[in-house]
Design an enzyme around this catalytic site. Structure first.
Site, PDB file in Angstrom:
ATOM      1  N   CYS A   1      28.571  37.695  34.491  1.00 34.08           N
ATOM      2  CA  CYS A   1      27.635  38.332  33.601  1.00 34.08           C
ATOM      3  C   CYS A   1      26.459  37.169  33.412  1.00 34.08           C
ATOM      4  CB  CYS A   1      28.440  37.626  32.462  1.00 34.08           C
ATOM      5  SG  CYS A   1      30.538  38.798  32.124  1.00 34.08           S
TER       6      CYS A   1
ATOM      7  N   ARG B   1      24.880  40.762  39.295  1.00 35.08           N
ATOM      8  CA  ARG B   1      25.852  39.614  38.540  1.00 35.08           C
ATOM      9  C   ARG B   1      27.367  40.432  37.520  1.00 35.08           C
ATOM     10  NH1 ARG B   1      24.122  33.926  38.292  1.00 35.08           N
ATOM     11  NH2 ARG B   1      25.753  33.373  36.764  1.00 35.08           N
TER      12      ARG B   1
ATOM     13  N   TRP C   1      30.825  41.626  33.556  1.00 32.96           N
ATOM     14  CA  TRP C   1      31.639  41.213  33.904  1.00 32.96           C
ATOM     15  C   TRP C   1      32.932  40.751  33.406  1.00 32.96           C
ATOM     16  CZ3 TRP C   1      35.122  38.190  36.539  1.00 32.96           C
ATOM     17  CH2 TRP C   1      36.028  39.079  38.016  1.00 32.96           C
TER      18      TRP C   1
ATOM     19  N   ASN D   1      29.213  34.030  28.996  1.00 33.76           N
ATOM     20  CA  ASN D   1      29.335  34.225  30.011  1.00 33.76           C
ATOM     21  C   ASN D   1      30.014  32.608  30.310  1.00 33.76           C
ATOM     22  OD1 ASN D   1      29.724  34.196  32.988  1.00 33.76           O
ATOM     23  ND2 ASN D   1      27.685  33.254  33.304  1.00 33.76           N
ATOM     24  N   GLY D   2      31.893  33.262  30.886  1.00 33.35           N
ATOM     25  CA  GLY D   2      32.619  32.484  30.571  1.00 33.35           C
ATOM     26  C   GLY D   2      33.822  32.584  29.698  1.00 33.35           C
TER      27      GLY D   2
ATOM     28  N   GLU E   1      36.305  38.353  57.854  1.00 32.99           N
ATOM     29  CA  GLU E   1      35.174  38.718  57.421  1.00 32.99           C
ATOM     30  C   GLU E   1      35.182  39.629  57.355  1.00 32.99           C
ATOM     31  OE1 GLU E   1      33.396  36.986  55.845  1.00 32.99           O
ATOM     32  OE2 GLU E   1      31.358  38.176  55.529  1.00 32.99           O
TER      33      GLU E   1
ATOM     34  N   LYS F   1      34.752  42.239  54.434  1.00 33.96           N
ATOM     35  CA  LYS F   1      33.746  43.253  54.267  1.00 33.96           C
ATOM     36  C   LYS F   1      33.727  44.367  54.078  1.00 33.96           C
ATOM     37  CE  LYS F   1      30.756  40.615  52.900  1.00 33.96           C
ATOM     38  NZ  LYS F   1      31.075  39.611  53.656  1.00 33.96           N
TER      39      LYS F   1
ATOM     40  N   GLU G   1      35.396  45.312  50.316  1.00 33.33           N
ATOM     41  CA  GLU G   1      35.202  45.023  49.135  1.00 33.33           C
ATOM     42  C   GLU G   1      33.678  46.638  49.366  1.00 33.33           C
ATOM     43  OE1 GLU G   1      32.754  41.620  48.627  1.00 33.33           O
ATOM     44  OE2 GLU G   1      32.203  40.940  50.822  1.00 33.33           O
TER      45      GLU G   1
ATOM     46  N   HIS H   1      53.905  40.245  65.868  1.00 29.49           N
ATOM     47  CA  HIS H   1      55.387  39.685  65.189  1.00 29.49           C
ATOM     48  C   HIS H   1      55.661  40.713  63.741  1.00 29.49           C
ATOM     49  CE1 HIS H   1      56.070  36.416  67.547  1.00 29.49           C
ATOM     50  NE2 HIS H   1      54.650  35.981  67.548  1.00 29.49           N
TER      51      HIS H   1
ATOM     52  N   LYS I   1      28.157  38.740  42.262  1.00 31.61           N
ATOM     53  CA  LYS I   1      27.579  37.632  42.519  1.00 31.61           C
ATOM     54  C   LYS I   1      27.950  36.510  41.806  1.00 31.61           C
ATOM     55  CE  LYS I   1      25.303  37.296  46.059  1.00 31.61           C
ATOM     56  NZ  LYS I   1      26.098  37.447  48.369  1.00 31.61           N
TER      57      LYS I   1
HETATM   58  C1  F6R Z   1      32.558  38.571  49.736  1.00 33.48           C
HETATM   59  C2  F6R Z   1      31.420  37.671  49.232  1.00 33.48           C
HETATM   60  C3  F6R Z   1      32.575  36.958  48.010  1.00 33.48           C
HETATM   61  C4  F6R Z   1      32.326  35.047  47.852  1.00 33.48           C
HETATM   62  C5  F6R Z   1      32.523  34.101  47.158  1.00 33.48           C
HETATM   63  C6  F6R Z   1      32.409  32.720  47.218  1.00 33.48           C
HETATM   64  O1  F6R Z   1      31.091  38.455  50.468  1.00 33.48           O
HETATM   65  O2  F6R Z   1      30.979  37.318  48.259  1.00 33.48           O
HETATM   66  O3  F6R Z   1      34.307  36.046  48.455  1.00 33.48           O
HETATM   67  O4  F6R Z   1      32.182  34.637  49.273  1.00 33.48           O
HETATM   68  O5  F6R Z   1      32.997  34.413  45.828  1.00 33.48           O
HETATM   69  O6  F6R Z   1      31.050  32.792  46.763  1.00 33.48           O
HETATM   70  P1  F6R Z   1      29.893  31.390  46.686  1.00 33.48           P
HETATM   71  O7  F6R Z   1      29.979  31.297  48.441  1.00 33.48           O
HETATM   72  O8  F6R Z   1      28.895  31.578  45.423  1.00 33.48           O
HETATM   73  O9  F6R Z   1      31.362  30.579  46.464  1.00 33.48           O
END
Ligand code: F6R
Length: 611
Positions: free
Chosen positions: A2, A27, A75, A99-100, A483, A487, A490, A506, A606
């Site tokens: 948010c 966000r 969000w 937000n929260g 990773e 990527k 997502e 396994h 984010k």
């Molecule tokens: C994936 C991604 C998320 C963040 C996760 C932690 O590309 O960006 O998985 O890595 O939400 O976020 P931070 O690093 O801000 O604590």
């Protein structure tokens, strides 16, 4: 999670709020709304489902004029994404953006219904609006007084801004668990959940601290603690330019951020990495004495940050000879923990606001850790402020929801820490110098691997009709497989899983057929021979192999179902960082051909500031 922006000014603030929302959209982007009041107390609220551009369209039809207002990009946590659940929420003249999460919202809702309040949304936020209204009705007082009396009844985490349309000159902002920053102007003031939203408007900021409640008018900002006592907070001048949020020559933030990795790593190394040693004097004069006591490392993190912690575990143990555990913060915080002796807690986070990581850090303070260290990209973040020590990754702002450059800079900082701890723990000088040489070469190595862009773009076409993918790697490249899978899933929404290559037999081998792509991370290291057996296991079962390597691995490109992506040379120790880049590019191009919203993938945001 948010985005909030609010303003009180002399001029019409409609555009300011909308532009701010656009900058905050990374966000959260399932719905948006704003409420604006003019000098005479006439109020207008507009909300819509979907992105901020829908809200902009809606405002274009109205001639919105106002000197005070609130705006929000959502969000969803409580209540589906919809117009009725979009903020601001209101109770007659009380307007709230939030937000929260309000943990006791059900109980409060019941109470409010018994007082005759009618709810129009499924959100927890509407509870706050009615609760404030009720308190106002029962006890009267200024908006600030009402907020101070109401907050003790609310449990959970919240960053919120409140306005009373009958008094269109005051905003009240509350920070309990979710960050808020005040932007200080001349004859105008602003509040936002992220400084980014305010960068074009002001360059002086006050970051609210936990429990702060601010009363903000055009010419005055007063900050109180939860008991209503005035508190002083520093005014911080920022020299960050608002241009950092432009995409420049790139089509997406993610693409730009992938390409920024050489410079981000260079910036992260500046002043810290000489030819012979790692200089962490920024951690204080006694840092050597402190680090020498460290006998165990506990890393807590989420998502991509967790994956970088996982890579570093291999480094801490094999190079610095220090035992290291890595745990997902949301698990760590609810587990009964046995803390090792002289254990240093490292909180890894791009944003520094991830709720679970922050909670894990707070928990560690009540346990027997020797101290806490944040490795983070945002200096003024909660995790940095609440850690004993911090090292900042100098990636610059990361806007794409998928983390890229902050992953590689986190790894850069972690590898420097490995050398530092190693040097205090008897690591051979020659080894230290070799790792330092490799780190210093890394920006150049990444520039070279970025030249494989077109090749990777061509391969991405194969994934257009795929619904699943497996990523495999061994040793410190197993977390790189994790990773790569994260990527891909997502941003392209292809289901992807990572396996330590030795685990295939396994269970996962049952998934292999001629429709299953298997992406192999095959650097030239001591595990390559073993990895080739795993490649064979997939090949003989007809899987579609995509092998990223910088070695002649004995197979030919396009032989069997196999594509070989030949990469340039890289030193072994920094190979995990280097191998991440082609995987980021692969996800980027797969998402591009699948026409996904690369910078704002569905359901994600984010900075995850809720649990
Ligand atoms: C994936 C991604 C998320 C963040 C996760 C932690 O590309 O960006 O998985 O890595 O939400 O976020 P931070 O690093 O801000 O604590």
């Amino acid at each position: 999670m948010c985005g909030i922006i609010a303003a009180v000014a002399k001029c019409n603030i409609t555009k300011i709020l909308l532009q701010g929302l656009l900058r905050l959209e990374y966000r959260g982007y399932d719905s948006a709304g704003l409420a604006i009041v003019d000098k005479h107390g006439n109020v207008k609220r507009l909300r819509c489902l979907g992105k901020v551009k829908n809200l902009i369209k809606k405002t274009e039809k109205e001639n919105l004029m106002g000197v005070i207002g609130l705006a929000h990009t959502r969000w969803a946590t409580h209540g589906i994404p919809s117009e009725i659940n979009a903020h601001p929420h209101i109770s007659e003249y009380i307007f709230v953006v939030h937000n929260g999460i309000i943990e006791n919202h059900e109980q409060l809702r019941k109470k409010l219904i018994s007082y005759g309040y009618y709810f129009t949304s499924e959100t927890d936020t509407e509870v706050i609006a009615h609760l404030l209204h009720l308190k106002q009705k029962q006890q009267g007082g200024s908006l600030l007084e009402v907020v101070l009396k109401t907050i003790p009844q609310i449990r959970g985490s919240f960053g919120m801004v409140i306005m009373d349309s009958r008094n269109p000159s005051i905003l009240v902002a509350v920070r309990v668990g979710n960050p808020l920053v005040i932007g200080c102007g001349t004859g105008e003031n602003f509040v936002a959940s992220d400084q980014l939203a305010l960068l074009p408007l002001v360059n002086s900021f006050i970051h609210l601290e936990e429990g702060d409640i601010a009363e903000i008018s055009q010419n005055k900002i007063s900050i109180f603690n939860i008991r209503g006592k005035i508190v002083n907070r520093d005014l911080i001048k920022s020299n960050i330019s608002h241009d950092i949020t432009s995409k420049g020559i790139y089509n997406h933030y993610m693409q730009k951020e992938i390409y920024e990795q050489p410079i981000a790593i260079k910036n992260t190394l500046i002043g810290r990495c000489t030819n012979k040693e790692i200089d962490f004097s920024e951690l204080g004069v006694n840092i050597g004495i402190f680090l020498k006591k460290v006998k165990h490392i506990q890393i807590v993190a989420c998502g991509t940050s967790y994956n970088s912690g996982m890579v570093s575990r291999y480094w801490f143990e094999s190079l610095a000879k220090i035992p290291c555990d890595v745990e997902i913060a949301s698990e760590f915080r609810y587990r009964t923990l046995q803390v090792r002796k002289n254990s240093l807690l490292i909180a890894l986070s791009q944003s520094g606001e991830t709720a679970d990581t922050l909670a894990a850090l707070r928990l560690s303070k009540r346990l027997n850790y020797i101290g806490s260290l944040a490795i983070c990209n945002v200096l003024c973040s909660s995790i940095v402020r609440e850690s004993d020590l911090y090292l900042i990754t100098k990636s610059g702002v990361e806007i794409g929801v998928a983390s890229t450059k902050t992953f590689s800079t986190q790894l850069t900082v972690l590898l420097m820490l490995v050398i530092k701890l190693g040097s205090l723990n008897g690591m051979q000088l020659e080894l230290q110098h070799n790792i330092i040489k490799a780190i210093k070469m890394l920006p150049h190595r990444i520039e070279q691997v970025l030249t494989k862009d077109k090749l990777i773009k061509a391969i991405a076409k194969d994934f257009f009709d795929k619904n699943h993918a497996l990523f495999i790697g061994r040793g410190d490249h197993y977390p790189i497989a994790m990773e790569g899978a994260l990527k891909l899933k997502e941003i392209s929404y292809i289901h992807a899983e990572a396996y330590a290559a030795g685990e295939l037999k396994h269970g996962p081998l049952a998934l292999i057929d001629n429709k299953m792509p298997v992406i192999v991370i095959a650097p030239n290291n001591k595990l390559l021979k073993k990895l080739k057996y795993n490649i064979e296991e997939v090949r003989t079962r007809g899987g579609l192999l995509y092998i990223f390597t910088n070695q002649d691995i004995g197979f030919k490109n396009n032989e069997y179902n196999m594509k070989i992506i030949q990469l340039p040379y890289v030193e072994s120790v920094t190979a995990p960082i280097f191998y991440t880049i082609p995987l980021q590019l692969l996800s980027y191009y797969v998402a591009l051909i699948k026409c996904r919203n690369i910078d704002q993938p569905r359901n994600l945001a984010k900075s995850v500031t809720v649990e």
